[in-house]
Write an enzyme that holds these catalytic residues in place. Structure first.
Site, PDB file in Angstrom:
ATOM      1  N   GLY A 210       2.928   0.430   1.001  1.00  0.00           N
ATOM      2  CA  GLY A 210       3.006   0.998  -0.330  1.00  0.00           C
ATOM      3  C   GLY A 210       2.341   0.237  -1.437  1.00  0.00           C
ATOM      4  O   GLY A 210       2.544   0.572  -2.608  1.00  0.00           O
ATOM      5  N   GLU A 235      10.536   1.129   0.870  1.00  0.00           N
ATOM      6  CA  GLU A 235      10.449   2.493   0.353  1.00  0.00           C
ATOM      7  C   GLU A 235       9.173   3.185   0.797  1.00  0.00           C
ATOM      8  O   GLU A 235       9.142   4.415   0.964  1.00  0.00           O
ATOM      9  CB  GLU A 235      10.564   2.488  -1.177  1.00  0.00           C
ATOM     10  CG  GLU A 235       9.333   2.057  -1.952  1.00  0.00           C
ATOM     11  CD  GLU A 235       9.023   0.573  -1.848  1.00  0.00           C
ATOM     12  OE1 GLU A 235       7.847   0.206  -2.017  1.00  0.00           O
ATOM     13  OE2 GLU A 235       9.956  -0.206  -1.609  1.00  0.00           O
ATOM     14  N   ASP A 236       8.089   2.414   1.018  1.00  0.00           N
ATOM     15  CA  ASP A 236       6.817   3.016   1.418  1.00  0.00           C
ATOM     16  C   ASP A 236       6.926   3.715   2.769  1.00  0.00           C
ATOM     17  O   ASP A 236       6.375   4.803   2.964  1.00  0.00           O
ATOM     18  CB  ASP A 236       5.699   1.968   1.435  1.00  0.00           C
ATOM     19  CG  ASP A 236       6.111   0.677   2.123  1.00  0.00           C
ATOM     20  OD1 ASP A 236       7.225   0.601   2.688  1.00  0.00           O
ATOM     21  OD2 ASP A 236       5.316  -0.279   2.089  1.00  0.00           O
ATOM     22  N   TYR A 237       7.638   3.098   3.710  1.00  0.00           N
ATOM     23  CA  TYR A 237       7.836   3.708   5.029  1.00  0.00           C
ATOM     24  C   TYR A 237       8.568   5.042   4.901  1.00  0.00           C
ATOM     25  O   TYR A 237       8.203   6.037   5.552  1.00  0.00           O
ATOM     26  CB  TYR A 237       8.616   2.751   5.926  1.00  0.00           C
ATOM     27  CG  TYR A 237       8.967   3.308   7.287  1.00  0.00           C
ATOM     28  CD1 TYR A 237       8.076   3.219   8.349  1.00  0.00           C
ATOM     29  CD2 TYR A 237      10.194   3.936   7.510  1.00  0.00           C
ATOM     30  CE1 TYR A 237       8.397   3.734   9.602  1.00  0.00           C
ATOM     31  CE2 TYR A 237      10.521   4.458   8.753  1.00  0.00           C
ATOM     32  CZ  TYR A 237       9.624   4.350   9.795  1.00  0.00           C
ATOM     33  OH  TYR A 237       9.946   4.874  11.031  1.00  0.00           O
ATOM     34  N   ALA A 240       6.499   7.872   3.375  1.00  0.00           N
ATOM     35  CA  ALA A 240       5.645   8.468   4.400  1.00  0.00           C
ATOM     36  C   ALA A 240       6.446   9.351   5.349  1.00  0.00           C
ATOM     37  O   ALA A 240       5.975  10.415   5.779  1.00  0.00           O
ATOM     38  CB  ALA A 240       4.919   7.369   5.174  1.00  0.00           C
TER      39      ALA A 240
END
Length: 395
Positions: A210, A235-237, A240
């Site tokens: 992210g 949070e990026d995972y 996605a």
């Protein structure tokens, strides 16, 4: 039984070698190529972009120049830059932003200070007011250390086709001559991390990082908004994953994410790598178990033992051939990702490459021994599934 184990590890070594070679091919094919643009159709339908810039402090000497690259983006559509300042009392940071606003008065900007407490994740808390104020259909979340080329936003938007919900950039690092820590970071992001990142992207595995990612804002809105993801540190995972659950695809941009920080150090990178190890162990424990065997040392030892057990070959000779192969493949892959001349020679590369490979097992073991994550002002425990609990405040 011993022979079966030997066959397994030898086959595993061969698969890792194939992944290494495939990553070079994928890097040549996917990175640095210019997407073919239909300029006429783009002028009619090019989307607008809200750029979220979460910033913690002004200590980085490269921060001002990094931020300025967002004001000089060459993008024919509308875009706005939304600064999210964690520390409302940081006068230097506010001065930087005011200078940029005065220098580029035609660029739409908003500034939010202090964030809002909506969960465990301090980055989400910082970005939340900016997210709520973002008015365009695409949302670019970009960390403070990221430096953009003039055409980077255009490149990312062109990758956002109708079936794509999130475009991410593979992490890499800008050149800094004579800085060993930067050499180490280039090796980590451009070789060790790149071979897995490129393969995961090619087979549609969730690998988005992210630090620089473009996402359809309505996907986040329909998932409950940014605050739904505040219970996760990675949070990026989960951004996605929400995109995949919505029926859209992930796509990697043709340009890497150029990290450019004046605050670098071997220990800083190792702390980041250890934190990422801990997050993967909590979120995807079954695949993270095999991670040490994808590194040079353990895979070499296991394969050398296998050829001794199965074929009575000299394990020492095999290990040194393995070392030479790995070194050359990492060098070639790094050249592909760099897409130009490297700021160091092969000897400097060898020294830092050896250091990175030797310390990798220690960082993995340290992540197992000390599972709590220290990030910014808090210490967190990550439960299975990636949900974070605050354990204490870091003094």
């Amino acid at each position: 039984l011993i022979q079966c184990i030997g066959i397994f590890w030898l086959l595993y070594w061969m698969v890792v070698r194939f992944i290494h070679l495939l990553a070079i091919v994928l890097g040549i094919w996917q990175l640095h190529r210019k997407p073919r643009l239909d300029l006429h159709s783009l002028e009619q339908s090019i989307p607008s972009v809200s750029i979220l810039k979460p910033i913690c402090d002004s200590d980085d000497p490269f921060l001002f120049s990094n931020l300025e690259t967002f004001f000089t983006l060459e993008y024919p559509g509308r875009f706005e830059i939304i600064f999210c300042l964690q520390d409302a009392s940081d006068k230097n940071l506010q001065l930087y932003i005011n200078k940029l606003k005065d220098k580029y008065p035609n660029v739409k900007t908003q500034v939010f200070c202090g964030g809002e407490d909506v969960g465990m994740n301090p980055k989400i808390n910082n970005m939340y007011p900016g997210y709520m104020a973002a008015k365009y259909e695409l949302l670019l979340i970009s960390d403070a250390r990221i430096r953009m080329k003039k055409d980077t936003l255009m490149d990312m938007v062109c990758c956002m086709t109708q079936d794509v919900g999130l475009v991410h950039q593979m992490p890499f690092i800008c050149d800094q001559n004579g800085v060993p820590a930067v050499t180490l970071e280039k090796i980590h992001f451009g070789a060790s991390n790149a071979k897995i990142y490129l393969l995961a992207n090619a087979v549609s595995i969730n690998c988005a990082i992210g630090m620089s990612e473009l996402i359809r804002k309505d996907i986040l809105d329909e998932s409950g908004g940014l605050k739904v993801f505040a219970k996760y540190l990675a949070e990026d995972y989960f951004f996605a994953q929400a995109v995949l659950d919505s029926g859209y695809k992930l796509r990697m941009a043709t340009q890497p994410a150029w990290q450019n920080s004046g605050v670098v150090g071997v220990s800083i990178l190792q702390d980041r790598v250890t934190r990422w190890n801990k997050l993967r162990m909590a979120m995807i424990p079954f695949t993270s178990i095999l991670e040490p065997a994808t590194e040079w040392i353990l895979s070499g030892f296991l394969a050398s033992w296998s050829v001794l057990t199965l074929f009575r070959l000299d394990p020492l000779d095999f290990f040194f051939i393995h070392l030479l192969q790995w070194f050359l493949l990492d060098w070639v892959l790094l050249l592909v990702v760099q897409n130009g001349e490297l700021p160091f020679n092969k000897f400097e590369f060898l020294v830092m490459w050896m250091y990175r490979e030797i310390t990798a097992p220690y960082l993995y073991a340290n992540a197992i021994a000390h599972p709590e994550i220290k990030w910014r002002t808090n210490s967190f425990r990550i439960n299975l599934g990636g949900i974070a609990d605050t354990t204490s405040q870091v003094v």
